[in-house]
Design a protein around this motif. Structure first.
Motif, short mmCIF file in Angstrom:
data_model
loop_
_atom_site.label_atom_id
_atom_site.label_comp_id
_atom_site.label_asym_id
_atom_site.label_seq_id
_atom_site.Cartn_x
_atom_site.Cartn_y
_atom_site.Cartn_z
N MET A 156 0.84 -1.21 0.00
CA MET A 156 0.00 0.00 0.00
C MET A 156 0.87 1.25 0.00
O MET A 156 0.56 2.23 -0.67
N VAL A 157 1.97 1.21 0.77
CA VAL A 157 2.89 2.37 0.78
C VAL A 157 3.39 2.62 -0.63
O VAL A 157 3.41 3.77 -1.10
N SER A 158 3.77 1.57 -1.34
CA SER A 158 4.25 1.72 -2.73
C SER A 158 3.17 2.27 -3.64
O SER A 158 3.46 3.03 -4.57
N GLU A 159 1.93 1.89 -3.41
CA GLU A 159 0.81 2.40 -4.21
C GLU A 159 0.57 3.88 -3.94
O GLU A 159 0.24 4.65 -4.84
N LEU A 160 0.70 4.27 -2.69
CA LEU A 160 0.38 5.65 -2.28
C LEU A 160 1.52 6.63 -2.52
O LEU A 160 1.27 7.81 -2.77
N VAL A 161 2.76 6.17 -2.40
CA VAL A 161 3.93 7.05 -2.54
C VAL A 161 4.74 6.57 -3.75
O VAL A 161 5.47 5.57 -3.65
N ALA A 162 4.61 7.27 -4.83
CA ALA A 162 5.28 6.87 -6.09
C ALA A 162 6.78 6.72 -5.89
O ALA A 162 7.42 7.53 -5.21
N GLY A 163 7.33 5.65 -6.45
CA GLY A 163 8.76 5.43 -6.42
C GLY A 163 9.30 4.88 -5.11
O GLY A 163 10.51 4.79 -4.93
N THR A 164 8.42 4.49 -4.20
CA THR A 164 8.86 3.95 -2.92
C THR A 164 8.78 2.43 -2.93
O THR A 164 7.76 1.86 -3.29
N GLU A 165 9.87 1.80 -2.53
CA GLU A 165 9.87 0.34 -2.39
C GLU A 165 9.00 -0.03 -1.20
O GLU A 165 8.94 0.72 -0.21
N PRO A 166 8.34 -1.18 -1.24
CA PRO A 166 7.49 -1.59 -0.10
C PRO A 166 8.32 -1.78 1.16
O PRO A 166 9.21 -2.64 1.19
N PRO A 167 8.07 -1.00 2.20
CA PRO A 167 8.82 -1.18 3.44
C PRO A 167 8.26 -2.36 4.24
O PRO A 167 7.11 -2.76 4.06
#
Length: 156
Positions: A116-127
């Motif tokens: 979800m973090v990757s979906e919401l914040v472009a270019g972010t790897e899933p933490p």
């Protein structure tokens, strides 16, 4: 809008199904610790979205002891470990808009939360989320950024 994504507390594996796993005493303690820490920053949540799984429901019970009743809280069947992250993120934003929520808390599971973090914040790897861990995403219009991520071992 501020989106607080939280993983449920540590849960026992002694259950008939994954849905029925309950929080351990450590899970309750860590969730309470994180809630107490979060309450120093956040006065209240406008909207709370929770997984239907027992350990997430119990985590919400622990969190709710530290905050006033939110304007709205819902159980979403999409917030399960194998849930679709795009759907979960879209629903979270849609409900936030519907209820005009500025501070939203989502209590769910791994791996869903990371994706979800990757979906919401472009270019972010899933933490990765530790149990009882919380991530803050600040979202304004189309811009979103990951502000911080904490777990029971990084707060005091």
């Amino acid at each position: 809008m501020q989106l607080f994504l939280m993983r449920h507390g540590e849960a026992s594996y002694l259950a008939h199904s994954d849905r029925e796993r309950v929080l351990t005493e450590t899970g309750r303690y860590h969730t309470s610790l994180m809630s107490n820490w979060l309450a120093r920053t956040v006065v209240e949540f406008d909207l709370v979205l929770v997984s239907p799984y027992l350990r997430a429901q119990q985590s919400w019970q622990e969190v709710s002891k530290h905050f006033p009743e939110p304007r709205k809280w819902l159980v979403l069947d999409e917030l399960v470990p194998s849930g679709d992250p795009s759907t979960a993120a879209d629903l979270t934003l849609a409900y936030a808009e519907q209820y005009k929520a500025d501070k939203v808390l989502v209590i769910a599971h791994m791996p869903l939360l990371g994706y979800m973090v990757s979906e919401l914040v472009a270019g972010t790897e899933p933490p990765l989320f530790a149990t009882s861990g919380i991530t803050l995403i600040d979202k304004h219009a189309e811009q979103a950024s990951l502000v911080w991520q904490h777990n029971p071992h990084t707060v005091s």
